[in-house]
Design a protein around this motif. Sequence first.
Motif, PDB file in Angstrom:
ATOM      1  N   ASN A 182      46.523 -13.542  32.693  1.00  6.81           N
ATOM      2  CA  ASN A 182      47.348 -13.555  33.901  1.00  6.81           C
ATOM      3  C   ASN A 182      48.643 -12.766  33.708  1.00  6.81           C
ATOM      4  O   ASN A 182      49.120 -12.112  34.632  1.00  6.81           O
ATOM      5  N   ILE A 183      49.219 -12.822  32.511  1.00  6.12           N
ATOM      6  CA  ILE A 183      50.431 -12.041  32.239  1.00  6.12           C
ATOM      7  C   ILE A 183      50.119 -10.550  32.327  1.00  6.12           C
ATOM      8  O   ILE A 183      50.889  -9.768  32.907  1.00  6.12           O
ATOM      9  N   ILE A 184      48.978 -10.141  31.781  1.00  7.83           N
ATOM     10  CA  ILE A 184      48.572  -8.725  31.809  1.00  7.83           C
ATOM     11  C   ILE A 184      48.396  -8.230  33.250  1.00  7.83           C
ATOM     12  O   ILE A 184      48.667  -7.068  33.555  1.00  7.83           O
ATOM     13  N   ASN A 185      47.985  -9.128  34.141  1.00  9.80           N
ATOM     14  CA  ASN A 185      47.702  -8.731  35.521  1.00  9.80           C
ATOM     15  C   ASN A 185      48.773  -9.154  36.519  1.00  9.80           C
ATOM     16  O   ASN A 185      48.623  -8.917  37.726  1.00  9.80           O
ATOM     17  N   THR A 186      49.847  -9.765  36.016  1.00 11.78           N
ATOM     18  CA  THR A 186      50.944 -10.194  36.888  1.00 11.78           C
ATOM     19  C   THR A 186      51.492  -9.013  37.689  1.00 11.78           C
ATOM     20  O   THR A 186      51.547  -7.887  37.196  1.00 11.78           O
TER      21      THR A 186
ATOM     22  N   PHE B 214      58.311 -13.722  29.491  1.00 15.26           N
ATOM     23  CA  PHE B 214      56.854 -13.754  29.397  1.00 15.26           C
ATOM     24  C   PHE B 214      56.269 -12.402  28.992  1.00 15.26           C
ATOM     25  O   PHE B 214      55.099 -12.316  28.633  1.00 15.26           O
ATOM     26  N   PHE B 215      57.076 -11.352  29.040  1.00 14.06           N
ATOM     27  CA  PHE B 215      56.519 -10.011  28.913  1.00 14.06           C
ATOM     28  C   PHE B 215      56.833  -9.371  27.563  1.00 14.06           C
ATOM     29  O   PHE B 215      57.958  -9.446  27.064  1.00 14.06           O
ATOM     30  N   GLU B 216      55.826  -8.708  27.028  1.00 13.37           N
ATOM     31  CA  GLU B 216      56.004  -7.902  25.823  1.00 13.37           C
ATOM     32  C   GLU B 216      57.006  -6.781  26.119  1.00 13.37           C
ATOM     33  O   GLU B 216      56.935  -6.130  27.158  1.00 13.37           O
ATOM     34  N   GLY B 217      57.934  -6.599  25.205  1.00 11.17           N
ATOM     35  CA  GLY B 217      58.933  -5.544  25.382  1.00 11.17           C
ATOM     36  C   GLY B 217      60.266  -6.026  25.892  1.00 11.17           C
ATOM     37  O   GLY B 217      61.236  -5.267  25.900  1.00 11.17           O
ATOM     38  N   SER B 218      60.327  -7.305  26.332  1.00 14.57           N
ATOM     39  CA  SER B 218      61.612  -7.821  26.801  1.00 14.57           C
ATOM     40  C   SER B 218      62.453  -8.273  25.614  1.00 14.57           C
ATOM     41  O   SER B 218      61.931  -8.649  24.561  1.00 14.57           O
ATOM     42  N   LYS B 219      63.761  -8.257  25.787  1.00 13.34           N
ATOM     43  CA  LYS B 219      64.658  -8.664  24.697  1.00 13.34           C
ATOM     44  C   LYS B 219      64.535 -10.154  24.412  1.00 13.34           C
ATOM     45  O   LYS B 219      64.866 -10.608  23.319  1.00 13.34           O
ATOM     46  N   ASP B 220      64.051 -10.918  25.379  1.00  4.47           N
ATOM     47  CA  ASP B 220      63.879 -12.365  25.206  1.00  4.47           C
ATOM     48  C   ASP B 220      62.408 -12.750  25.088  1.00  4.47           C
ATOM     49  O   ASP B 220      62.041 -13.893  25.362  1.00  4.47           O
TER      50      ASP B 220
ATOM     51  N   ASN C 192      60.435  -0.478  28.406  1.00  2.00           N
ATOM     52  CA  ASN C 192      59.596  -1.085  27.365  1.00  2.00           C
ATOM     53  C   ASN C 192      58.568  -2.045  27.962  1.00  2.00           C
ATOM     54  O   ASN C 192      57.390  -2.045  27.574  1.00  2.00           O
ATOM     55  N   ILE C 193      59.000  -2.875  28.896  1.00  2.00           N
ATOM     56  CA  ILE C 193      58.084  -3.836  29.525  1.00  2.00           C
ATOM     57  C   ILE C 193      57.000  -3.089  30.310  1.00  2.00           C
ATOM     58  O   ILE C 193      55.808  -3.411  30.208  1.00  2.00           O
ATOM     59  N   GLN C 194      57.413  -2.094  31.085  1.00  2.00           N
ATOM     60  CA  GLN C 194      56.441  -1.352  31.891  1.00  2.00           C
ATOM     61  C   GLN C 194      55.434  -0.614  31.012  1.00  2.00           C
ATOM     62  O   GLN C 194      54.220  -0.615  31.293  1.00  2.00           O
ATOM     63  N   LYS C 195      55.896   0.013  29.931  1.00  2.00           N
ATOM     64  CA  LYS C 195      54.983   0.719  29.015  1.00  2.00           C
ATOM     65  C   LYS C 195      53.961  -0.240  28.410  1.00  2.00           C
ATOM     66  O   LYS C 195      52.753   0.048  28.389  1.00  2.00           O
ATOM     67  N   ALA C 196      54.442  -1.380  27.918  1.00  2.00           N
ATOM     68  CA  ALA C 196      53.542  -2.352  27.301  1.00  2.00           C
ATOM     69  C   ALA C 196      52.540  -2.883  28.316  1.00  2.00           C
ATOM     70  O   ALA C 196      51.355  -3.085  28.011  1.00  2.00           O
ATOM     71  N   HIS C 197      52.998  -3.095  29.537  1.00  2.46           N
ATOM     72  CA  HIS C 197      52.127  -3.606  30.594  1.00  2.46           C
ATOM     73  C   HIS C 197      51.029  -2.601  30.943  1.00  2.46           C
ATOM     74  O   HIS C 197      49.845  -2.963  31.057  1.00  2.46           O
ATOM     75  N   LEU C 198      51.416  -1.349  31.118  1.00  9.28           N
ATOM     76  CA  LEU C 198      50.441  -0.336  31.534  1.00  9.28           C
ATOM     77  C   LEU C 198      49.390  -0.067  30.466  1.00  9.28           C
ATOM     78  O   LEU C 198      48.268   0.356  30.779  1.00  9.28           O
ATOM     79  N   LYS C 199      49.722  -0.300  29.217  1.00  8.21           N
ATOM     80  CA  LYS C 199      48.738  -0.130  28.146  1.00  8.21           C
ATOM     81  C   LYS C 199      47.622  -1.163  28.247  1.00  8.21           C
ATOM     82  O   LYS C 199      46.482  -0.910  27.842  1.00  8.21           O
TER      83      LYS C 199
END
Length: 724
Positions: free
Chosen positions: A52-56, A29-35, A71-78
């Motif tokens: 909801n994904i942005i605030n998960t 579900f997350f930007e930056g994941s390999k899947d 990668n996931i954490q960086k994309a999320h924090l942005k």
Amino acid sequence: MNSQKLTSLLNEMTLDEKIAQLLQLATPFFEGSKDEGQITGPLASMNISDENIINTGSVLGASGGAKEAINIQKAHLKKNRLGIPLLFMADVIHGYKTIFPVPLAIGCSWDLDKAQQSAEIAAKEAAVAGVHVTFSPMVDLVRDPRWGRVMESTGEDPFLNGEFAKAFVRGFQGKDLKHNTDSVAACVKHFAAYGAAEGGRDYNTVNMSERQLRESYLPAYKAALDEGCEMVMTAFNTVDGIPATGNVKLMRDLLREEWGFDGVLISDWGAVKEMIPHGVAEDEAEAAYKAIQAGVDIEMMTSCYVDHLKKQVESGKVEEKLIDESVMRILTLKDKLGLFENPFRGADEALENELVMSEDHRQAARELAVKSSVLLKNNGVLPINREKKIALVGPFAQSGDVLGPWSFLGSKEKAVQLYDGLLAKMNSSLLLTAAKGCEIETGTEEQLAEAVKAAKEADLIVLALGEASEMSGEAGCRADIRLPQIQLELAAKMKELDKPIVAVLFNGRPLDLHGIWEESDAILEAWYPGTEGGNAIGDILFGDANPSGKLAMSFPHSVGQVPVYYNHFNTGRPQGAPDAQERYVSQYLDIPNEPLLPFGYGLSYTSFAYSNETLSDVTMTATKPLTVSVEVQNSGSMAGEEIVQLYIRDISGEVVRPMKELKSFKKLSLQPGEKATVEFEITEEMLRYHHADLSFKSDIGKFIAFVGPNSRDTVEMAFELVNE
């Protein structure tokens, strides 16, 4: 952050942002994941909005290593408005990539230091790969080997399970989660009594008295929490007719109020929504309501909370303070892990390559695999003479399937196969021949013929048999717990050749050993031994290591005895009762009452003699404990370890008491001929139990102390608890 800053952060959050913190989603579900975006299978039914994904609040199944986590954490924090970092969680059950023996095997080591070390290493590898939380330890008490998940537990005894629970928590969490980035937060599971599922069938009903729940099933969870375990996972099963995930009495009243647990409570996968088929929720809205009322902070992999809680808060059905409490617990855990200061925490791609599967870690896995193996039988054929010509026969002869369930990041290709472990010990490769003989559940005439040919030319046969990994673990329940028929036929064929046979078993549960017990001269229970399994077994078979493991779970004589466990109650007509007719006692007509192999059982290449059992007094009081002492001598010709076990029986209680209860154990290392005196202190606290009114106290009266190498072969000493 201090609590004031966390409260300030909570107050800045919108209701939508708060509720999304309670949602856990898998990495795709997350930007930056390999899947990223590969929302297939059971994930496809989840319609989660971008907001909801942005605030998960948390990520499930962080398995892509440090690079993916960063990668996931960086994309999320942005994108996250308030910069609240994600929690990364994963099933690191018995190793991250360096795989240790399965927990049931570790339980058979009775080695708390090695267990703690295994968790420390698993935490180091997971943390450097970006994981913050592991869904371990699993401390469910298990008495039914049909249940596939017995391999995740450390056995059938409340005391032993509790000791291992504490060791695992110490290993995973260390002493300072914020500053020790080699550690991860632990999550004890499955709360509560998941191990008592009816019929040994996964996800099935659990039904027992509250007294039995408190006496046998709850102590290990409490031990983990007393050690500081940060999280609890709800069980799939019902408890007293109510699914655990919506059980207010269990989660709010007992866990939160009585025990004072203020950490994070997470559902198991989909367990909130599963209240609908359970029959206690009409729809997802009611499921969400019941889970939040029970105090479930994180909903794993269903969207009942984000789809329905906002409306329930706005309508007044759910108090917003319940949401706030859950969010604050999640934020507090993130703060304990230091994520607000360092959202990437221990994730380090370069260090990951250096640390994961290092030689030191593999050596630790090898040592624990040795300690976890249990010698069940030995008619003088072990250890093996290196000059013997060996035929290694069976589906596990050259198999990498030695890691077991819950080792999804482990590499079968990098695991040491049994063949390679034996070959490393041989004086000549010409002395070792391998033949499959059959597959796990099927076989051909050609495979059998090849095995017969190899065995005829050998001095000794090593039979490598067992269950494929998928035959145990979650959803790996079996009604027939014998080895597959094709393997029994292979063993019978080898027996016809009149050669010495050593059976090595790879499995995740106690088995009905008929069909292999009679055919073998020696049996080594290796369980799923992990990455270094082949080397560890080689160490034992050739005598470079002396087996010391003791069973943490009884091996039944037949599946018809199940559940079978050592600390059972007596009956009014026990077998052998002198005043009862032979037929009218509590017994089977066709099999013994006793298991084939009892709890605490395990052989060694040496022998140990027990003598001079004494009590310091025949009476004790609440303030004057007793000391039990016994002299143990290594009466054999090889150095070895013995696990000396203390059991106690309360002769007459307000409610029926078990025939024996493990209260302590000590491990000795003795050279040939060496003697040592082992002492155990018996305190009044060790005599307490839950009475009819659930009060926890002892009774004045008579007791028996038992000391020995297992729960069956003990010596007895009587004593009495008296008033001051």
